[in-house]
Write a protein that holds these residues in place. Structure first.
Motif, PDB file in Angstrom:
ATOM      1  N   GLU A  45       0.819  -1.215   0.000  1.00  0.00           N
ATOM      2  CA  GLU A  45       0.000   0.000   0.000  1.00  0.00           C
ATOM      3  C   GLU A  45       0.853   1.267   0.000  1.00  0.00           C
ATOM      4  N   GLN A  46       2.133   1.123   0.262  1.00  0.00           N
ATOM      5  CA  GLN A  46       3.043   2.275   0.263  1.00  0.00           C
ATOM      6  C   GLN A  46       3.776   2.431  -1.070  1.00  0.00           C
ATOM      7  N   SER A  47       3.389   1.661  -2.092  1.00  0.00           N
ATOM      8  CA  SER A  47       4.165   1.620  -3.336  1.00  0.00           C
ATOM      9  C   SER A  47       4.227   2.962  -4.061  1.00  0.00           C
ATOM     10  N   SER A  48       3.252   3.841  -3.811  1.00  0.00           N
ATOM     11  CA  SER A  48       3.306   5.156  -4.456  1.00  0.00           C
ATOM     12  C   SER A  48       4.198   6.126  -3.684  1.00  0.00           C
ATOM     13  N   ARG A  49       4.616   5.720  -2.489  1.00  0.00           N
ATOM     14  CA  ARG A  49       5.428   6.603  -1.648  1.00  0.00           C
ATOM     15  C   ARG A  49       6.807   6.030  -1.337  1.00  0.00           C
ATOM     16  N   LEU A  50       6.978   4.734  -1.594  1.00  0.00           N
ATOM     17  CA  LEU A  50       8.230   4.069  -1.245  1.00  0.00           C
ATOM     18  C   LEU A  50       8.392   2.863  -2.167  1.00  0.00           C
ATOM     19  N   GLU A  51       9.592   2.699  -2.705  1.00  0.00           N
ATOM     20  CA  GLU A  51       9.851   1.606  -3.640  1.00  0.00           C
ATOM     21  C   GLU A  51      10.933   0.693  -3.073  1.00  0.00           C
ATOM     22  N   PHE A  52      10.611  -0.606  -2.992  1.00  0.00           N
ATOM     23  CA  PHE A  52      11.591  -1.594  -2.538  1.00  0.00           C
ATOM     24  C   PHE A  52      12.246  -2.234  -3.758  1.00  0.00           C
ATOM     25  N   ASN A  53      13.574  -2.178  -3.808  1.00  0.00           N
ATOM     26  CA  ASN A  53      14.313  -2.742  -4.937  1.00  0.00           C
ATOM     27  C   ASN A  53      15.352  -3.744  -4.459  1.00  0.00           C
ATOM     28  N   PRO A  54      15.414  -4.933  -5.092  1.00  0.00           N
ATOM     29  CA  PRO A  54      16.534  -5.827  -4.794  1.00  0.00           C
ATOM     30  C   PRO A  54      17.811  -5.212  -5.329  1.00  0.00           C
ATOM     31  N   VAL A  55      18.857  -5.204  -4.540  1.00  0.00           N
ATOM     32  CA  VAL A  55      20.056  -4.463  -4.926  1.00  0.00           C
ATOM     33  C   VAL A  55      20.723  -5.047  -6.164  1.00  0.00           C
ATOM     34  N   ALA A  56      20.525  -6.335  -6.439  1.00  0.00           N
ATOM     35  CA  ALA A  56      21.138  -6.952  -7.615  1.00  0.00           C
ATOM     36  C   ALA A  56      20.597  -6.358  -8.912  1.00  0.00           C
ATOM     37  N   ALA A  57      19.384  -5.762  -8.861  1.00  0.00           N
ATOM     38  CA  ALA A  57      18.787  -5.178 -10.059  1.00  0.00           C
ATOM     39  C   ALA A  57      19.344  -3.796 -10.363  1.00  0.00           C
ATOM     40  N   ARG A  58      20.108  -3.257  -9.417  1.00  0.00           N
ATOM     41  CA  ARG A  58      20.656  -1.923  -9.606  1.00  0.00           C
ATOM     42  C   ARG A  58      21.974  -1.999 -10.374  1.00  0.00           C
ATOM     43  N   GLN A  59      22.139  -1.101 -11.334  1.00  0.00           N
ATOM     44  CA  GLN A  59      23.396  -1.012 -12.066  1.00  0.00           C
ATOM     45  C   GLN A  59      24.312  -0.070 -11.314  1.00  0.00           C
ATOM     46  N   GLY A  60      25.272  -0.630 -10.604  1.00  0.00           N
ATOM     47  CA  GLY A  60      26.134   0.183  -9.764  1.00  0.00           C
ATOM     48  C   GLY A  60      27.363   0.690 -10.486  1.00  0.00           C
ATOM     49  N   ASN A  61      28.208   1.349  -9.750  1.00  0.00           N
ATOM     50  CA  ASN A  61      29.462   1.859 -10.283  1.00  0.00           C
ATOM     51  C   ASN A  61      30.562   0.809 -10.143  1.00  0.00           C
ATOM     52  N   ALA A  62      31.606   0.950 -10.916  1.00  0.00           N
ATOM     53  CA  ALA A  62      32.734   0.031 -10.834  1.00  0.00           C
ATOM     54  C   ALA A  62      33.300   0.039  -9.417  1.00  0.00           C
ATOM     55  N   GLY A  63      33.556  -1.157  -8.910  1.00  0.00           N
ATOM     56  CA  GLY A  63      34.122  -1.266  -7.574  1.00  0.00           C
ATOM     57  C   GLY A  63      33.094  -1.483  -6.479  1.00  0.00           C
ATOM     58  N   GLU A  64      31.803  -1.268  -6.794  1.00  0.00           N
ATOM     59  CA  GLU A  64      30.758  -1.500  -5.802  1.00  0.00           C
ATOM     60  C   GLU A  64      30.392  -2.980  -5.762  1.00  0.00           C
ATOM     61  N   ALA A  65      30.006  -3.447  -4.576  1.00  0.00           N
ATOM     62  CA  ALA A  65      29.502  -4.806  -4.455  1.00  0.00           C
ATOM     63  C   ALA A  65      28.195  -4.921  -5.227  1.00  0.00           C
ATOM     64  N   THR A  66      27.881  -6.111  -5.714  1.00  0.00           N
ATOM     65  CA  THR A  66      26.682  -6.297  -6.535  1.00  0.00           C
ATOM     66  C   THR A  66      25.617  -7.148  -5.869  1.00  0.00           C
ATOM     67  N   SER A  67      25.888  -7.698  -4.700  1.00  0.00           N
ATOM     68  CA  SER A  67      24.878  -8.499  -4.016  1.00  0.00           C
ATOM     69  C   SER A  67      25.148  -8.476  -2.521  1.00  0.00           C
ATOM     70  N   GLY A  68      24.110  -8.857  -1.742  1.00  0.00           N
ATOM     71  CA  GLY A  68      24.256  -8.966  -0.305  1.00  0.00           C
ATOM     72  C   GLY A  68      24.285  -7.637   0.425  1.00  0.00           C
ATOM     73  N   CYS A  69      24.647  -7.719   1.709  1.00  0.00           N
ATOM     74  CA  CYS A  69      24.585  -6.533   2.561  1.00  0.00           C
ATOM     75  C   CYS A  69      25.539  -5.441   2.100  1.00  0.00           C
ATOM     76  N   ASN A  70      26.722  -5.808   1.631  1.00  0.00           N
ATOM     77  CA  ASN A  70      27.671  -4.784   1.189  1.00  0.00           C
ATOM     78  C   ASN A  70      27.147  -4.022  -0.020  1.00  0.00           C
ATOM     79  N   ALA A  71      26.428  -4.715  -0.893  1.00  0.00           N
ATOM     80  CA  ALA A  71      25.853  -4.043  -2.065  1.00  0.00           C
ATOM     81  C   ALA A  71      24.777  -3.050  -1.644  1.00  0.00           C
ATOM     82  N   VAL A  72      23.982  -3.410  -0.632  1.00  0.00           N
ATOM     83  CA  VAL A  72      22.963  -2.488  -0.127  1.00  0.00           C
ATOM     84  C   VAL A  72      23.635  -1.249   0.460  1.00  0.00           C
ATOM     85  N   ILE A  73      24.653  -1.456   1.258  1.00  0.00           N
ATOM     86  CA  ILE A  73      25.369  -0.338   1.877  1.00  0.00           C
ATOM     87  C   ILE A  73      25.980   0.563   0.810  1.00  0.00           C
ATOM     88  N   ASP A  74      26.613  -0.043  -0.198  1.00  0.00           N
ATOM     89  CA  ASP A  74      27.207   0.728  -1.292  1.00  0.00           C
ATOM     90  C   ASP A  74      26.146   1.507  -2.060  1.00  0.00           C
TER      91      ASP A  74
END
Length: 299
Positions: A45-74
């Protein structure tokens, strides 16, 4: 707004441009399963105000972790630097991965919450992992009864059963800490499924494992005793079974608790059905509702 998402820009991902202009905060989570439970079930019900994304779906920068807790922190750090309203949720085992033993063994929720080891925009769950929040007796038992097409057992019986599971998994948690300290592969969450109780786990799993480890790490037994003491501190013997189970879920592996329950009753994965039942019953934990409310109101 879809046109904005599809435009190319200097940002690494179109989602980052979309979120900047939409103003909708993004909460990065560790896995697709986390996204399903939080985003599709508990806070849909909060989808119009807040979006939950799995971090693996995010295209990060070089050197960033791509999965797990470190990827979320990055991801949260990078998005905040870019000016985007981003948050993160990581399992409590993130402090285990980062060897923050003071927080791994912290039994006081307020002290744990106030530590904010990864910054104030990354929520560290009080319980060991997302699955630990699915251990909700009325919902667990309802799912079991539906699968087996049978009657519901008294809640006190189910709480007692889960307390036995949690206590059996205390040495499992301590053994995994020893493995982690010595950079050895950990013990799987299903390894205790056929072991009846704590004594069985200690005889059939812990003793042989420590004997094998001793050939490479002379202090493993001593370290095990210390980690075991830290895990045992989460039990509250003077309290009722529900209080003891919830407290132990801060340290034992939630996936392992679910695995034992499923194995014992001949069930398939309960994660999806449990998440739905918990939402339907209005039993989403206050800890998570408070975080979501805070993320929505403070960009």
């Amino acid at each position: 707004m879809g046109a904005i998402k599809n435009k190319k820009s200097g940002l690494k991902s179109p989602e980052r441009l979309y979120n900047r202009y939409s103003g909708v905060p993004v909460v990065y989570v560790e896995s697709d399963e986390d996204q399903y439970v939080f985003g599709e079930c508990w806070f849909k019900e909060q989808s119009s105000r807040l979006e939950f994304n799995p971090v693996a779906a995010r295209q990060g920068n070089a050197g960033e972790a791509t999965s797990g807790c470190n990827a979320v922190i990055d991801a949260v750090r990078a998005e905040r630097i870019a000016g985007n309203p981003a948050w993160g949720i990581v399992d409590r085992d993130a402090v285990f991965s980062h060897r923050r033993w003071d927080l791994v063994h912290e039994t006081d929720d307020r002290t744990f919450d106030e530590a904010k080891p990864f910054g104030r925009h990354v929520k560290v769950l009080r319980r060991w992992e997302m699955e630990s929040y699915l251990i909700d007796v009325p919902c667990v038992e309802k799912c079991r009864a539906e699968y087996k097409m049978g009657g519901m057992r008294p809640e006190r019986e189910v709480w007692a059963e889960l307390l036995t599971d949690c206590q059996a998994l205390v040495p499992h948690a301590a053994l995994n800490a020893v493995h982690h300290e010595f950079c050895e592969e950990g013990v799987g969450d299903g390894r205790t499924n056929r072991m009846v109780n704590r004594s069985d786990v200690e005889n059939r799993l812990i003793q042989p494992a420590l004997t094998a480890l001793a050939a490479r790490h002379a202090t493993c037994s001593e370290r095990y005793v210390q980690y075991l003491s830290g895990a045992e501190a989460f039990d509250e013997p003077g309290q009722e079974d529900p209080v003891r189970v919830v407290s132990l879920l801060r340290r034992v592996h939630g996936k392992a608790v679910l695995s034992r329950f499923e194995s014992r009753h001949g069930l398939q994965s309960l994660k999806g059905p449990l998440a739905a039942r918990i939402k339907e019953a209005g039993r989403v934990p206050d800890e998570l509702k408070e975080f979501v409310s805070h993320a929505v109101t403070e960009n």
